[in-house]
Design a protein around this motif. Structure first.
Motif, PDB file in Angstrom:
ATOM      1  N   VAL A  48     -20.479  25.916 -15.449  1.00 25.82           N
ATOM      2  CA  VAL A  48     -20.726  25.970 -14.011  1.00 25.82           C
ATOM      3  C   VAL A  48     -19.870  24.922 -13.301  1.00 25.82           C
ATOM      4  O   VAL A  48     -19.878  23.744 -13.678  1.00 25.82           O
ATOM      5  CB  VAL A  48     -22.217  25.733 -13.704  1.00 25.82           C
ATOM      6  N   PHE A  49     -19.131  25.354 -12.268  1.00 26.56           N
ATOM      7  CA  PHE A  49     -18.387  24.451 -11.377  1.00 26.56           C
ATOM      8  C   PHE A  49     -19.088  24.512 -10.010  1.00 26.56           C
ATOM      9  O   PHE A  49     -18.856  25.440  -9.225  1.00 26.56           O
ATOM     10  CB  PHE A  49     -16.929  24.879 -11.250  1.00 26.56           C
ATOM     11  N   HIS A  50     -19.962  23.552  -9.778  1.00 29.27           N
ATOM     12  CA  HIS A  50     -20.740  23.543  -8.531  1.00 29.27           C
ATOM     13  C   HIS A  50     -20.045  22.637  -7.511  1.00 29.27           C
ATOM     14  O   HIS A  50     -20.076  21.417  -7.614  1.00 29.27           O
ATOM     15  CB  HIS A  50     -22.166  23.046  -8.800  1.00 29.27           C
ATOM     16  N   LEU A  62     -19.697  19.292  -9.458  1.00 24.04           N
ATOM     17  CA  LEU A  62     -20.479  19.041 -10.669  1.00 24.04           C
ATOM     18  C   LEU A  62     -20.132  20.111 -11.699  1.00 24.04           C
ATOM     19  O   LEU A  62     -20.131  21.312 -11.380  1.00 24.04           O
ATOM     20  CB  LEU A  62     -21.980  19.079 -10.364  1.00 24.04           C
ATOM     21  N   ILE A  63     -19.835  19.696 -12.918  1.00 24.83           N
ATOM     22  CA  ILE A  63     -19.459  20.630 -13.980  1.00 24.83           C
ATOM     23  C   ILE A  63     -20.442  20.442 -15.143  1.00 24.83           C
ATOM     24  O   ILE A  63     -20.648  19.316 -15.615  1.00 24.83           O
ATOM     25  CB  ILE A  63     -18.015  20.375 -14.467  1.00 24.83           C
ATOM     26  N   TYR A  64     -21.023  21.529 -15.597  1.00 25.69           N
ATOM     27  CA  TYR A  64     -21.996  21.455 -16.694  1.00 25.69           C
ATOM     28  C   TYR A  64     -22.148  22.831 -17.340  1.00 25.69           C
ATOM     29  O   TYR A  64     -21.685  23.854 -16.798  1.00 25.69           O
ATOM     30  CB  TYR A  64     -23.352  20.951 -16.202  1.00 25.69           C
ATOM     31  N   LEU A  74     -31.255  17.366 -11.993  1.00 26.56           N
ATOM     32  CA  LEU A  74     -29.969  17.454 -11.306  1.00 26.56           C
ATOM     33  C   LEU A  74     -30.175  17.690  -9.806  1.00 26.56           C
ATOM     34  O   LEU A  74     -29.507  17.067  -8.965  1.00 26.56           O
ATOM     35  CB  LEU A  74     -29.140  18.579 -11.920  1.00 26.56           C
ATOM     36  N   GLU A  75     -31.105  18.554  -9.479  1.00 30.46           N
ATOM     37  CA  GLU A  75     -31.375  18.863  -8.071  1.00 30.46           C
ATOM     38  C   GLU A  75     -31.980  17.671  -7.337  1.00 30.46           C
ATOM     39  O   GLU A  75     -31.554  17.322  -6.223  1.00 30.46           O
ATOM     40  CB  GLU A  75     -32.315  20.075  -7.998  1.00 30.46           C
ATOM     41  N   GLU A  76     -32.971  17.031  -7.979  1.00 26.57           N
ATOM     42  CA  GLU A  76     -33.731  15.983  -7.289  1.00 26.57           C
ATOM     43  C   GLU A  76     -32.998  14.649  -7.236  1.00 26.57           C
ATOM     44  O   GLU A  76     -33.066  13.939  -6.228  1.00 26.57           O
ATOM     45  CB  GLU A  76     -35.085  15.798  -7.969  1.00 26.57           C
ATOM     46  N   HIS A  77     -32.319  14.281  -8.321  1.00 21.26           N
ATOM     47  CA  HIS A  77     -31.784  12.926  -8.421  1.00 21.26           C
ATOM     48  C   HIS A  77     -30.258  12.844  -8.309  1.00 21.26           C
ATOM     49  O   HIS A  77     -29.711  11.747  -8.340  1.00 21.26           O
ATOM     50  CB  HIS A  77     -32.218  12.294  -9.748  1.00 21.26           C
ATOM     51  N   VAL A  78     -29.597  13.989  -8.195  1.00 23.72           N
ATOM     52  CA  VAL A  78     -28.144  13.957  -8.042  1.00 23.72           C
ATOM     53  C   VAL A  78     -27.729  14.650  -6.744  1.00 23.72           C
ATOM     54  O   VAL A  78     -27.160  14.026  -5.839  1.00 23.72           O
ATOM     55  CB  VAL A  78     -27.431  14.605  -9.252  1.00 23.72           C
ATOM     56  N   LEU A  79     -28.032  15.936  -6.642  1.00 22.23           N
ATOM     57  CA  LEU A  79     -27.589  16.677  -5.469  1.00 22.23           C
ATOM     58  C   LEU A  79     -28.268  16.199  -4.178  1.00 22.23           C
ATOM     59  O   LEU A  79     -27.598  16.009  -3.152  1.00 22.23           O
ATOM     60  CB  LEU A  79     -27.850  18.172  -5.680  1.00 22.23           C
ATOM     61  N   THR A  80     -29.568  16.005  -4.217  1.00 24.15           N
ATOM     62  CA  THR A  80     -30.282  15.598  -2.995  1.00 24.15           C
ATOM     63  C   THR A  80     -29.772  14.272  -2.434  1.00 24.15           C
ATOM     64  O   THR A  80     -29.473  14.170  -1.236  1.00 24.15           O
ATOM     65  CB  THR A  80     -31.798  15.531  -3.272  1.00 24.15           C
ATOM     66  N   PRO A  81     -29.628  13.207  -3.265  1.00 27.37           N
ATOM     67  CA  PRO A  81     -29.088  11.956  -2.702  1.00 27.37           C
ATOM     68  C   PRO A  81     -27.646  12.079  -2.212  1.00 27.37           C
ATOM     69  O   PRO A  81     -27.281  11.497  -1.186  1.00 27.37           O
ATOM     70  CB  PRO A  81     -29.189  10.963  -3.873  1.00 27.37           C
ATOM     71  N   LEU A 101     -27.242   7.360  -7.162  1.00 29.94           N
ATOM     72  CA  LEU A 101     -27.666   8.103  -8.353  1.00 29.94           C
ATOM     73  C   LEU A 101     -28.611   7.271  -9.199  1.00 29.94           C
ATOM     74  O   LEU A 101     -28.208   6.305  -9.841  1.00 29.94           O
ATOM     75  CB  LEU A 101     -26.448   8.518  -9.185  1.00 29.94           C
ATOM     76  N   HIS A 102     -29.870   7.641  -9.195  1.00 29.02           N
ATOM     77  CA  HIS A 102     -30.865   6.927  -9.999  1.00 29.02           C
ATOM     78  C   HIS A 102     -31.013   7.641 -11.356  1.00 29.02           C
ATOM     79  O   HIS A 102     -32.070   8.188 -11.681  1.00 29.02           O
ATOM     80  CB  HIS A 102     -32.188   6.862  -9.252  1.00 29.02           C
ATOM     81  N   ILE A 103     -29.919   7.640 -12.093  1.00 29.67           N
ATOM     82  CA  ILE A 103     -29.882   8.265 -13.417  1.00 29.67           C
ATOM     83  C   ILE A 103     -29.787   7.156 -14.458  1.00 29.67           C
ATOM     84  O   ILE A 103     -28.955   6.251 -14.345  1.00 29.67           O
ATOM     85  CB  ILE A 103     -28.678   9.220 -13.554  1.00 29.67           C
TER      86      ILE A 103
END
Length: 515
Positions: A48-50, A62-64, A74-81, A101-103
């Motif tokens: 996926v190339f988002h 984002l590539i995964y 991914l949705e909550e802690h990467v894309l949303t921030p 990024l709180h990863i």
């Protein structure tokens, strides 16, 4: 060891694919980076190339691998921030990424090769325009089966957990048993196309350095396209691949691995399989069960002795029957001899052919029982053996005593704890039967002498295979054929060095209460 982010994994099994060049660094132009990566993953629909636009109109991607990443995190802690317009970037992009990024697991990477490697192991890679580096986010979520009791290593008393196909989980199961920072793990990658993660596990100060170096050297010499199971590794690193006897233990039980590590051995874990390799081993360690150490020593010793007796029965019983019936009838009591002669009166084959037919039929039923579904496998193997055996006797193809001999031999072979060792005995049973049919008891003795000579010549990573019997080490006989009580086993088995000789304090024998 961090299996999620490997800065410079040792890759074996051919050169890096042509599309991925080690010196290709990431560009500050996002489009160039995407073009390179899309050419590598061309026609791979699961990659996926988002693409999206961050705060301050900065393009990012984002590539995964679809299905290998925790999309909720991914949705909550990467894309949303990153998509939030409430907090525009007031500082450099790198500092903003670290802040937003709180990863727990993230790493900066600077080459195309590192991006490809992280994507393939299940990480998510974040590329940002105008930034000459990427961010590998540890969001992998590979599907795996739950931890269950190993089907092939059942115990009455002991832990019920077994390894699964996930390397990080398997390592955590070992660390759950051995809670010390001296438990070390080393990582490498083997396989040009599979890029299989391999972990070498040992306890520093217990495993001898020469043994560790030998394990590393043998693994580094492997050059394969793929490693799909630990059997690939086992066959390539054992000392004598032409021997029927296994020189490496493979087990699904974390407690077995932990016990061997505490004795100074080394474990090799392979991602994608629940079977862990343990080196070095001896002939006697392959006849020991983990349950021997969980029961009282008198019971364990009795079971071990019984196990050795049935090992010899599994190897020699059909051969002895063939030799005695064919050449040495005078050794049989008269009444028994008359009974055997009456049973074999209608059998048209000599004892060797008779035994060969029954042994092949038994092995076929055993293999069929393993391959069939569990619900019908055991029923087919048991019913098939009864029906075929009874029908063969009534048809006059085999005698009833031969059915008893083959059935007893088959039961005896199940007494061996490790399947690989039991298979070696099953293979040797056939040449022993041939020797018995041609030379009688003399042939059996020649076969036994040949096997002993072969065993004496075997080594497992430098350790004599028949240790501690040959060479004789009196102090280590406490845990070979017998199992001494724990307060007697103060020293570790001698492997290739004298590292950390004592494993417990002396004088721990319990004293009876005289009051």
């Amino acid at each position: 060891m961090n299996l999620l982010f490997r800065k410079s994994p040792r890759r074996r099994g051919g050169q890096t694919p042509d599309e991925v060049k080690e010196n290709d660094v990431l560009s500050a132009n996002l489009d160039i980076n995407l073009k390179n990566l899309q050419s590598i993953f061309d026609t791979s629909f699961d990659i996926v190339f988002h693409k999206f636009v961050m705060t301050n109109d900065i393009k990012a991607t984002l590539i995964y691998i679809d299905g290998a990443v925790n999309t909720q995190v991914l949705e909550e802690h990467v894309l949303t921030p990153l998509l939030s317009r409430k907090e525009p970037m007031q500082q450099s992009i790198a500092d903003s990424i670290q802040e937003k990024l709180h990863i727990a697991k993230k790493q900066e990477i600077k080459t195309i090769q590192a991006c490809v490697e992280n994507i393939l192991i299940g990480n998510c890679v974040l590329l940002i325009d105008t930034v000459e580096k990427a961010y590998a986010l540890g969001l992998m979520k590979w599907e795996h089966r739950p931890i269950e009791e190993p089907a092939g290593e059942n115990v009455v008393r002991g832990p019920r957990e077994g390894f699964i196909e996930s390397l990080p989980i398997n390592l955590s199961l070992i660390r759950r048993k051995i809670k010390t920072p001296l438990l070390k793990t080393e990582s490498m990658t083997i396989g040009k196309y599979t890029n299989t993660n391999i972990a070498i596990t040992y306890i520093k100060g217990l495993a001898e350095e020469g043994l560790l170096e030998e394990v590393r050297n043998r693994l580094n010499q492997i050059d394969l396209d793929s490693v799909l199971e630990s059997g690939y590794i086992e066959e390539l690193i054992e000392d004598n691949p032409y021997s029927p006897f296994p020189q490496i233990i493979n087990t699904e039980r974390p407690d077995v691995v932990a016990s061997h590590l505490l004795e100074g051995r080394v474990a090799v874990l392979v991602d994608g399989t629940p079977f862990v390799l343990i080196v070095p081993v001896s002939f006697f360690s392959l006849l020991q069960s983990s349950e021997d150490y969980y029961q009282r020593f008198l019971i364990s010793t009795a079971i071990r002795i019984l196990r050795f007796i049935f090992m010899f029965i599994s190897l020699l019983f059909p051969s002895l029957y063939i030799a005695v019936v064919t050449y040495h009838q005078e050794m049989i009591p008269t009444n028994l001899l008359i009974s055997i002669a009456a049973a074999r009166e209608s059998v048209p084959f000599p004892a060797f052919i008779e035994a060969l037919i029954m042994e092949i039929a038994f092995e076929a039923l055993r293999e069929a029982g393993v391959r069939l579904p569990k619900q019908i496998g055991s029923a087919v193997s048991i019913v098939g053996a009864l029906v075929i055996g009874q029908a063969a006797v009534q048809a006059g193809l085999v005698s009833a005593p031969m059915v008893i001999v083959v059935a007893t031999t088959g039961i005896a072979s199940f007494m061996v704890p490790y399947t690989s060792q039991g298979t070696a005995l099953r293979m040797l049973r056939f040449p022993m039967m041939f020797l018995a049919s041609t030379l009688g008891l003399l042939g059996i003795m020649l076969g036994i002498i040949s096997i002993i000579i072969h065993l004496c010549s075997l080594r497992s990573f430098g350790v004599p295979y028949l240790s501690p019997i040959a060479p004789l080490k009196g102090k280590e006989l406490k845990d070979s054929i017998i199992r001494a009580p724990w307060w007697k086993m103060n020293t570790r088995p001698h492997l290739t060095g004298n590292y950390n000789k004592y494993r417990q304090a002396g004088g721990q024998k319990p004293e009876p209460n005289k009051n």
